[in-house]
Motif scaffolding. Structure first.
Motif, PDB file in Angstrom:
ATOM      1  N   GLN A   1      27.770  16.884  36.744  1.00 40.43           N
ATOM      2  CA  GLN A   1      27.914  17.254  35.630  1.00 40.43           C
ATOM      3  C   GLN A   1      29.207  17.967  35.175  1.00 40.43           C
ATOM      4  O   GLN A   1      29.941  17.654  34.173  1.00 40.43           O
ATOM      5  CB  GLN A   1      26.756  18.649  35.181  1.00 40.43           C
ATOM      6  N   HIS A   2      29.770  18.753  36.336  1.00 40.54           N
ATOM      7  CA  HIS A   2      31.155  19.096  36.180  1.00 40.54           C
ATOM      8  C   HIS A   2      32.269  18.219  36.062  1.00 40.54           C
ATOM      9  O   HIS A   2      33.189  18.209  35.272  1.00 40.54           O
ATOM     10  CB  HIS A   2      31.495  20.288  37.327  1.00 40.54           C
ATOM     11  N   LEU A   3      32.047  17.150  36.878  1.00 38.99           N
ATOM     12  CA  LEU A   3      33.193  16.021  37.019  1.00 38.99           C
ATOM     13  C   LEU A   3      33.121  15.120  35.800  1.00 38.99           C
ATOM     14  O   LEU A   3      33.991  14.556  35.185  1.00 38.99           O
ATOM     15  CB  LEU A   3      32.983  15.098  38.241  1.00 38.99           C
ATOM     16  N   LEU A   4      31.616  14.913  35.300  1.00 33.48           N
ATOM     17  CA  LEU A   4      31.840  13.461  34.503  1.00 33.48           C
ATOM     18  C   LEU A   4      31.360  14.269  32.957  1.00 33.48           C
ATOM     19  O   LEU A   4      31.303  13.473  32.092  1.00 33.48           O
ATOM     20  CB  LEU A   4      30.397  12.833  34.749  1.00 33.48           C
ATOM     21  N   HIS A   5      31.397  15.404  32.786  1.00 29.91           N
ATOM     22  CA  HIS A   5      31.296  16.013  31.350  1.00 29.91           C
ATOM     23  C   HIS A   5      32.722  15.408  30.582  1.00 29.91           C
ATOM     24  O   HIS A   5      33.950  15.556  31.043  1.00 29.91           O
ATOM     25  CB  HIS A   5      31.187  17.532  31.308  1.00 29.91           C
ATOM     26  N   GLY A   6      32.330  15.284  29.620  1.00 31.07           N
ATOM     27  CA  GLY A   6      33.389  14.461  28.750  1.00 31.07           C
ATOM     28  C   GLY A   6      33.816  13.255  28.900  1.00 31.07           C
ATOM     29  O   GLY A   6      34.746  12.775  28.337  1.00 31.07           O
ATOM     30  N   ARG A   7      33.372  12.676  30.035  1.00 30.03           N
ATOM     31  CA  ARG A   7      33.960  11.310  30.531  1.00 30.03           C
ATOM     32  C   ARG A   7      32.918  10.280  30.395  1.00 30.03           C
ATOM     33  O   ARG A   7      33.202   9.064  29.999  1.00 30.03           O
ATOM     34  CB  ARG A   7      34.188  11.548  31.891  1.00 30.03           C
ATOM     35  N   LEU A   8      31.539  10.584  30.446  1.00 27.67           N
ATOM     36  CA  LEU A   8      30.537   9.602  30.421  1.00 27.67           C
ATOM     37  C   LEU A   8      29.497  10.417  29.519  1.00 27.67           C
ATOM     38  O   LEU A   8      29.396  11.672  29.313  1.00 27.67           O
ATOM     39  CB  LEU A   8      29.570   9.393  31.671  1.00 27.67           C
ATOM     40  N   PRO A   9      28.543   9.548  28.859  1.00 24.61           N
ATOM     41  CA  PRO A   9      27.473  10.360  28.125  1.00 24.61           C
ATOM     42  C   PRO A   9      26.708  11.278  28.699  1.00 24.61           C
ATOM     43  O   PRO A   9      26.684  11.298  29.888  1.00 24.61           O
ATOM     44  CB  PRO A   9      26.851   9.383  27.306  1.00 24.61           C
ATOM     45  N   MET A  10      25.938  12.227  28.091  1.00 27.11           N
ATOM     46  CA  MET A  10      25.103  13.202  28.831  1.00 27.11           C
ATOM     47  C   MET A  10      24.176  12.497  29.956  1.00 27.11           C
ATOM     48  O   MET A  10      23.512  11.565  29.854  1.00 27.11           O
ATOM     49  CB  MET A  10      24.078  13.697  27.862  1.00 27.11           C
ATOM     50  N   LEU A  11      24.371  13.095  31.104  1.00 30.84           N
ATOM     51  CA  LEU A  11      23.582  12.446  32.101  1.00 30.84           C
ATOM     52  C   LEU A  11      21.975  12.884  32.046  1.00 30.84           C
ATOM     53  O   LEU A  11      21.676  14.149  31.897  1.00 30.84           O
ATOM     54  CB  LEU A  11      24.036  13.211  33.681  1.00 30.84           C
ATOM     55  N   LYS A  12      21.191  11.961  32.370  1.00 25.97           N
ATOM     56  CA  LYS A  12      19.733  12.237  32.365  1.00 25.97           C
ATOM     57  C   LYS A  12      19.184  11.731  33.603  1.00 25.97           C
ATOM     58  O   LYS A  12      19.449  10.798  33.777  1.00 25.97           O
ATOM     59  CB  LYS A  12      18.934  11.257  31.048  1.00 25.97           C
ATOM     60  N   PHE A  13      18.460  12.726  34.162  1.00 21.95           N
ATOM     61  CA  PHE A  13      18.079  12.701  35.555  1.00 21.95           C
ATOM     62  C   PHE A  13      16.598  12.131  35.614  1.00 21.95           C
ATOM     63  O   PHE A  13      15.576  12.675  34.936  1.00 21.95           O
ATOM     64  CB  PHE A  13      18.171  13.965  36.298  1.00 21.95           C
ATOM     65  N   PHE A  14      16.065  11.609  36.738  1.00 23.93           N
ATOM     66  CA  PHE A  14      14.857  11.562  37.187  1.00 23.93           C
ATOM     67  C   PHE A  14      14.322  12.625  38.000  1.00 23.93           C
ATOM     68  O   PHE A  14      14.911  12.990  39.016  1.00 23.93           O
ATOM     69  CB  PHE A  14      14.777  10.297  37.993  1.00 23.93           C
ATOM     70  N   LEU A  15      13.431  13.363  37.658  1.00 25.78           N
ATOM     71  CA  LEU A  15      12.979  14.629  38.167  1.00 25.78           C
ATOM     72  C   LEU A  15      11.560  14.645  38.819  1.00 25.78           C
ATOM     73  O   LEU A  15      10.787  13.884  38.263  1.00 25.78           O
ATOM     74  CB  LEU A  15      13.232  15.760  37.170  1.00 25.78           C
ATOM     75  N   LYS A  16      11.331  15.233  39.721  1.00 23.80           N
ATOM     76  CA  LYS A  16       9.788  15.302  40.085  1.00 23.80           C
ATOM     77  C   LYS A  16       9.212  16.315  39.167  1.00 23.80           C
ATOM     78  O   LYS A  16       9.443  17.210  38.682  1.00 23.80           O
ATOM     79  CB  LYS A  16       9.937  16.346  41.515  1.00 23.80           C
ATOM     80  N   GLN A  17       7.776  15.965  39.339  1.00 23.33           N
ATOM     81  CA  GLN A  17       7.020  16.503  38.262  1.00 23.33           C
ATOM     82  C   GLN A  17       6.859  17.899  38.074  1.00 23.33           C
ATOM     83  O   GLN A  17       6.720  18.592  37.181  1.00 23.33           O
ATOM     84  CB  GLN A  17       5.555  15.804  38.409  1.00 23.33           C
ATOM     85  N   GLU A  18       7.145  18.446  39.388  1.00 20.54           N
ATOM     86  CA  GLU A  18       6.725  19.935  39.546  1.00 20.54           C
ATOM     87  C   GLU A  18       8.032  20.512  38.784  1.00 20.54           C
ATOM     88  O   GLU A  18       7.556  21.853  38.536  1.00 20.54           O
ATOM     89  CB  GLU A  18       6.769  20.093  41.011  1.00 20.54           C
ATOM     90  N   LEU A  19       8.949  20.088  38.475  1.00 18.70           N
ATOM     91  CA  LEU A  19      10.177  20.752  37.957  1.00 18.70           C
ATOM     92  C   LEU A  19       9.993  21.195  36.592  1.00 18.70           C
ATOM     93  O   LEU A  19      10.745  21.695  35.902  1.00 18.70           O
ATOM     94  CB  LEU A  19      11.377  19.924  38.316  1.00 18.70           C
TER      95      LEU A  19
END
Length: 316
Positions: A107-125
């Motif tokens: 997030q720190h590196l790609l902020h403002g360079r690519l659109p918002m990162l959307k992650f695949f997350l484990k269900q427990e999270l």
């Protein structure tokens, strides 16, 4: 010029970082949940197109706030190769996975360079206080990731993550998004490396499912495949070590690659030959990534000089 806060004792920096992260999360979550409620009450594409950009803007504010305390508190050296110029559109981002710190680094590196990162997350999270609801509001896909024993007892469970991926891709296609995938499926540890008999020195075996399904569902939408490799010195940090700024160096290599056209629209479940081709392609990518880790860790000759991280990336 380094912030004077970087000279504080590491536990003090860690305590300040926890408070800053908590305050930033609460302040950004309140408006996020208010707009997410609109999307919940009016579950239509026209409302999603209007509300999702607002939700993403709030999430980018959260990322910017985290980047601020990282710059103020951490004496970490950043060596980054291939940092992308600011771009709009859709991107498929892939990265090796070693620590919770990976998410903050990306997030720190790609902020403002690519659109918002959307992650695949484990269900427990989804049950993580506050942030779990925030991920849900931002349409982060939650994967159940059944174990081998559970799949043996009930093979139908294989379809769960397939359906979750396809649902997420339908939402991602409405608003410019960077779909983020950790192909290893879990964080690297020496124990997992040994248990899985990984053929790679620095990586676990990649899992093709989510990556292949995403390419199959919306591969034609992506402007590029962004492959990121992260290496930490002096070793992989725990989350507390990361908060304390005990990471001496973060070395990152970023490749922007064309989306493989042969995998656009791939029926990963039904096309056995296509599944094998995708597996070979992913394994070849992982071999290159493993060799790249040697370079980033300083155990192989460096091919190109590192590019210093730009502290203030332009906004997308």
């Amino acid at each position: 010029m380094r912030s004077p806060l970087t000279y504080l004792p590491a536990p003090v920096r860690g305590g300040i970082a926890i408070v800053a992260l908590a305050v930033n999360t609460v302040l950004c979550s309140l408006p996020l949940f208010a707009f997410a409620l609109l999307k919940l009450l009016f579950p239509f594409a026209w409302m999603r197109r209007r509300v999702d950009p607002v939700l993403n803007a709030i999430a980018r504010t959260w990322v910017a706030g985290n980047s601020l305390w990282m710059r103020l508190l951490h004496p970490t050296r950043w060596d980054v190769q291939g940092l992308p110029a600011p771009r709009r559109g859709w991107f498929l981002v892939n990265c090796n996975h070693q620590s919770w710190a990976d998410i903050f680094v990306l997030q720190h590196l790609l902020h403002g360079r690519l659109p918002m990162l959307k992650f695949f997350l484990k269900q427990e999270l989804i049950y993580v206080p506050v942030i779990g609801l925030a991920w849900w509001a931002l349409d982060f896909p939650f994967m159940k990731r059944h174990g081998k024993e559970a799949l043996r007892r009930d093979p139908a469970k294989r379809a769960d993550d397939h359906e979750a991926t396809l649902r997420a891709c339908r939402k991602f296609a409405l608003v410019p998004t960077s779909v983020m995938n950790f192909a290893e499926g879990t964080r690297f540890t020496a124990e997992k490396h040994a248990q899985t008999a990984s053929p790679y020195r620095h990586l676990l075996k990649p899992k093709a499912g989510a990556l292949a399904l995403t390419l199959g569902a919306m591969g034609g939408k992506f402007d590029a495949f962004v492959d990121v490799t992260i290496a930490y010195q002096p070793g992989i940090p725990g989350f507390w070590d990361f908060l304390c700024g005990r990471v001496k160096q973060v070395a990152v290599h970023i490749d922007q690659l064309p989306v493989p056209p042969e995998f656009i629209g791939l029926d990963y479940a039904g096309d056995s030959q296509g599944r094998k081709r995708f597996g070979r392609w992913l394994n070849a990518l992982w071999e290159k990534k493993d060799a790249r880790m040697d370079v980033l860790l300083g155990t192989a000759p460096v091919e190109t000089g590192p590019q210093e991280f730009a502290a203030e990336p332009a906004e997308v």
